[in-house]
Scaffold this motif. Structure first.
Motif, PDB file in Angstrom:
ATOM      1  N   ALA A  78       0.818  -1.207   0.000  1.00 55.92           N
ATOM      2  CA  ALA A  78       0.000   0.000   0.000  1.00 55.92           C
ATOM      3  C   ALA A  78       0.850   1.255   0.000  1.00 55.92           C
ATOM      4  O   ALA A  78       0.353   2.345  -0.234  1.00 55.92           O
ATOM      5  CB  ALA A  78      -0.924   0.001   1.220  1.00 55.92           C
ATOM      6  N   ARG A  79       2.155   1.137   0.251  1.00 57.78           N
ATOM      7  CA  ARG A  79       3.016   2.311   0.338  1.00 57.78           C
ATOM      8  C   ARG A  79       3.572   2.734  -1.012  1.00 57.78           C
ATOM      9  O   ARG A  79       4.223   3.763  -1.123  1.00 57.78           O
ATOM     10  CB  ARG A  79       4.207   2.022   1.263  1.00 57.78           C
ATOM     11  CG  ARG A  79       3.830   1.627   2.667  1.00 57.78           C
ATOM     12  CD  ARG A  79       5.086   1.156   3.394  1.00 57.78           C
ATOM     13  NE  ARG A  79       5.702   0.046   2.686  1.00 57.78           N
ATOM     14  CZ  ARG A  79       7.009  -0.206   2.708  1.00 57.78           C
ATOM     15  NH1 ARG A  79       7.829   0.574   3.363  1.00 57.78           N
ATOM     16  NH2 ARG A  79       7.494  -1.247   2.058  1.00 57.78           N
ATOM     17  N   VAL A  80       3.375   1.923  -2.038  1.00 54.92           N
ATOM     18  CA  VAL A  80       4.071   2.173  -3.298  1.00 54.92           C
ATOM     19  C   VAL A  80       3.750   3.557  -3.853  1.00 54.92           C
ATOM     20  O   VAL A  80       2.632   4.035  -3.767  1.00 54.92           O
ATOM     21  CB  VAL A  80       3.738   1.086  -4.334  1.00 54.92           C
ATOM     22  CG1 VAL A  80       2.319   1.227  -4.847  1.00 54.92           C
ATOM     23  CG2 VAL A  80       4.721   1.120  -5.486  1.00 54.92           C
ATOM     24  N   ASP A  81       4.758   4.201  -4.391  1.00 50.90           N
ATOM     25  CA  ASP A  81       4.641   5.565  -4.900  1.00 50.90           C
ATOM     26  C   ASP A  81       4.707   5.536  -6.417  1.00 50.90           C
ATOM     27  O   ASP A  81       5.748   5.228  -6.980  1.00 50.90           O
ATOM     28  CB  ASP A  81       5.794   6.404  -4.341  1.00 50.90           C
ATOM     29  CG  ASP A  81       5.701   7.866  -4.741  1.00 50.90           C
ATOM     30  OD1 ASP A  81       4.834   8.204  -5.568  1.00 50.90           O
ATOM     31  OD2 ASP A  81       6.494   8.662  -4.225  1.00 50.90           O
ATOM     32  N   PRO A  82       3.608   5.854  -7.140  1.00 53.62           N
ATOM     33  CA  PRO A  82       3.627   5.809  -8.596  1.00 53.62           C
ATOM     34  C   PRO A  82       4.281   7.017  -9.237  1.00 53.62           C
ATOM     35  O   PRO A  82       4.452   7.068 -10.434  1.00 53.62           O
ATOM     36  CB  PRO A  82       2.135   5.777  -8.953  1.00 53.62           C
ATOM     37  CG  PRO A  82       1.505   6.582  -7.873  1.00 53.62           C
ATOM     38  CD  PRO A  82       2.297   6.252  -6.613  1.00 53.62           C
ATOM     39  N   ARG A  83       4.687   8.007  -8.441  1.00 59.12           N
ATOM     40  CA  ARG A  83       5.126   9.269  -9.015  1.00 59.12           C
ATOM     41  C   ARG A  83       6.433   9.197  -9.787  1.00 59.12           C
ATOM     42  O   ARG A  83       6.634   9.980 -10.713  1.00 59.12           O
ATOM     43  CB  ARG A  83       5.188  10.331  -7.909  1.00 59.12           C
ATOM     44  CG  ARG A  83       3.801  10.734  -7.442  1.00 59.12           C
ATOM     45  CD  ARG A  83       3.832  11.550  -6.175  1.00 59.12           C
ATOM     46  NE  ARG A  83       3.973  10.694  -5.011  1.00 59.12           N
ATOM     47  CZ  ARG A  83       4.008  11.150  -3.767  1.00 59.12           C
ATOM     48  NH1 ARG A  83       3.928  12.442  -3.536  1.00 59.12           N
ATOM     49  NH2 ARG A  83       4.123  10.319  -2.753  1.00 59.12           N
ATOM     50  N   PRO A  84       7.385   8.286  -9.460  1.00 60.02           N
ATOM     51  CA  PRO A  84       8.589   8.223 -10.292  1.00 60.02           C
ATOM     52  C   PRO A  84       8.320   8.046 -11.773  1.00 60.02           C
ATOM     53  O   PRO A  84       9.054   8.569 -12.612  1.00 60.02           O
ATOM     54  CB  PRO A  84       9.341   7.017  -9.709  1.00 60.02           C
ATOM     55  CG  PRO A  84       8.964   7.020  -8.274  1.00 60.02           C
ATOM     56  CD  PRO A  84       7.505   7.431  -8.272  1.00 60.02           C
ATOM     57  N   ILE A 129       9.747  18.610 -11.040  1.00 61.14           N
ATOM     58  CA  ILE A 129       8.493  17.868 -10.947  1.00 61.14           C
ATOM     59  C   ILE A 129       8.122  17.741  -9.475  1.00 61.14           C
ATOM     60  O   ILE A 129       8.864  17.146  -8.696  1.00 61.14           O
ATOM     61  CB  ILE A 129       8.613  16.454 -11.565  1.00 61.14           C
ATOM     62  CG1 ILE A 129       9.185  16.520 -12.979  1.00 61.14           C
ATOM     63  CG2 ILE A 129       7.258  15.759 -11.556  1.00 61.14           C
ATOM     64  CD1 ILE A 129      10.669  16.224 -13.077  1.00 61.14           C
ATOM     65  N   LEU A 130       6.997  18.315  -9.095  1.00 61.81           N
ATOM     66  CA  LEU A 130       6.510  18.210  -7.726  1.00 61.81           C
ATOM     67  C   LEU A 130       5.193  17.453  -7.720  1.00 61.81           C
ATOM     68  O   LEU A 130       4.382  17.590  -8.640  1.00 61.81           O
ATOM     69  CB  LEU A 130       6.317  19.597  -7.114  1.00 61.81           C
ATOM     70  CG  LEU A 130       7.587  20.428  -6.919  1.00 61.81           C
ATOM     71  CD1 LEU A 130       7.230  21.818  -6.400  1.00 61.81           C
ATOM     72  CD2 LEU A 130       8.543  19.738  -5.956  1.00 61.81           C
ATOM     73  N   SER A 131       4.977  16.666  -6.685  1.00 62.34           N
ATOM     74  CA  SER A 131       3.749  15.885  -6.630  1.00 62.34           C
ATOM     75  C   SER A 131       3.339  15.640  -5.192  1.00 62.34           C
ATOM     76  O   SER A 131       4.148  15.699  -4.267  1.00 62.34           O
ATOM     77  CB  SER A 131       3.935  14.544  -7.356  1.00 62.34           C
ATOM     78  OG  SER A 131       5.028  13.830  -6.819  1.00 62.34           O
ATOM     79  N   GLU A 132       2.067  15.375  -5.038  1.00 60.40           N
ATOM     80  CA  GLU A 132       1.520  15.062  -3.725  1.00 60.40           C
ATOM     81  C   GLU A 132       0.475  13.979  -3.894  1.00 60.40           C
ATOM     82  O   GLU A 132      -0.373  14.052  -4.791  1.00 60.40           O
ATOM     83  CB  GLU A 132       0.898  16.306  -3.091  1.00 60.40           C
ATOM     84  CG  GLU A 132       0.353  16.073  -1.695  1.00 60.40           C
ATOM     85  CD  GLU A 132      -0.163  17.343  -1.051  1.00 60.40           C
ATOM     86  OE1 GLU A 132      -0.762  17.253   0.038  1.00 60.40           O
ATOM     87  OE2 GLU A 132       0.029  18.419  -1.636  1.00 60.40           O
ATOM     88  N   ILE A 177       0.145  16.550  -9.666  1.00 67.32           N
ATOM     89  CA  ILE A 177       1.514  16.741 -10.138  1.00 67.32           C
ATOM     90  C   ILE A 177       1.666  18.107 -10.793  1.00 67.32           C
ATOM     91  O   ILE A 177       0.816  18.531 -11.572  1.00 67.32           O
ATOM     92  CB  ILE A 177       1.899  15.646 -11.155  1.00 67.32           C
ATOM     93  CG1 ILE A 177       1.766  14.262 -10.519  1.00 67.32           C
ATOM     94  CG2 ILE A 177       3.331  15.851 -11.654  1.00 67.32           C
ATOM     95  CD1 ILE A 177       1.963  13.136 -11.494  1.00 67.32           C
ATOM     96  N   GLY A 178       2.758  18.789 -10.477  1.00 66.24           N
ATOM     97  CA  GLY A 178       3.111  20.039 -11.146  1.00 66.24           C
ATOM     98  C   GLY A 178       4.456  19.886 -11.836  1.00 66.24           C
ATOM     99  O   GLY A 178       5.393  19.325 -11.265  1.00 66.24           O
TER     100      GLY A 178
END
Length: 209
Positions: A35-41, A76-79, A91-92
Motif C-alpha cells: 500500500a506504500r508504493v509511490d507511482p510518481r517516479p 516535478i513536484l507531486s503530492e 503533479i506540477g
C-alpha cells in the motif's frame, strides 16, 4: 487522448508550466501487496523521455529534478493521498524551454540550463507539451498494467543520484552516505558509512563530496 483526466495551463512565453492553476490529476490504484508504493517516479520519467526526444539527454536527480550535465532543466513536484480506496496524485511540472539562461536569477544560472541553450533551437511549447502528455498517458497505462518492479527498473536506469554521496535531512534527522538504489515503493535507499540502509522519500537531499 485516453487515460487519466488532465488539466493544464496553455503554454506561453519562454518556459513551460503544467498545473500552475489546474493540476494534473491521476487516480492510481495501489500496487498489490504494498500500500506504500509511490507511482510518481513514472511521471518524472515521462519528463526525461520528452527532453530526450527534443535532443537533451537528461537524467533524473532524486527526488524532483530533471538534469543535464548536473544542471537543472525541469522540476516535478507531486503530492499523493488516499481517499477511501483510491490513491490520488496531483503533479506540477515546470520545464525551461526557450528561456535565455541570462534571464534566470543570478543565483540559479550556475546550476540551471534550458532546451534553447542545449539544442540551440526554438522548441514550440505546444509541441513539447503534446509529446509530454502522450508520454504521461503511456506511463499511466503501463503503471496500471505492469508490475511495479519493471517501472522502478526504468526509473533506476535514469536516476543520476545513484552512486553519489548524499546527505538526506528529514524531520527525524540527517543521514549521510551513498545513494544505493531505488526501493520498490519509490524511496531512495541510502547506505550510510556503517553499511546500514535507510529509505528516504521526503525532505532535503544534497549531493556532497
Amino acid at each position: 487522448m485516453g487515460g487519466p483526466p488532465i488539466g493544464r495551463e496553455r503554454p506561453t512565453g519562454s518556459g513551460l508550466g503544467l498545473a500552475s492553476r489546474r493540476p494534473l490529476f491521476f487516480r492510481d490504484p495501489p500496487a498489490e501487496g504494498d500500500a506504500r508504493v509511490d507511482p510518481r517516479p513514472s511521471r518524472r520519467y515521462a519528463v526525461v523521455k520528452a527532453l530526450r526526444h527534443f535532443g537533451v539527454f537528461a537524467g533524473l536527480k532524486y527526488p524532483n529534478d530533471a538534469v543535464y550535465q548536473d544542471r537543472k532543466i525541469a522540476g516535478i513536484l507531486s503530492e499523493g493521498v488516499y481517499r477511501r480506496e483510491t490513491y490520488h496524485v496531483i503533479i506540477g511540472i515546470g520545464v525551461n524551454t526557450n528561456v535565455d539562461l541570462d534571464r534566470l536569477p543570478p543565483d540559479v544560472q550556475p546550476t540551471a540550463t534550458t532546451l534553447k541553450r542545449e539544442v540551440n533551437l526554438f522548441v514550440a511549447n505546444d509541441e513539447f507539451l503534446d509529446y509530454l502528455l502522450n508520454q504521461i498517458d503511456d506511463l499511466y497505462s503501463r503503471y496500471r498494467n505492469t508490475r511495479i518492479e519493471f517501472l522502478i527498473k526504468d526509473y533506476r536506469g535514469q536516476c543520476t543520484t545513484i552512486g553519489k554521496r548524499v546527505t538526506a535531512t528529514t524531520s527525524k534527522g540527517s543521514i549521510t552516505g551513498r545513494a544505493y538504489d531505488i526501493a520498490p515503493n519509490g524511496a531512495l535507499i541510502i547506505m550510510d558509512d556503517g553499511n546500514a540502509k535507510h529509505e528516504f522519500v521526503e525532505g532535503s537531499l544534497k549531493i556532497v563530496p
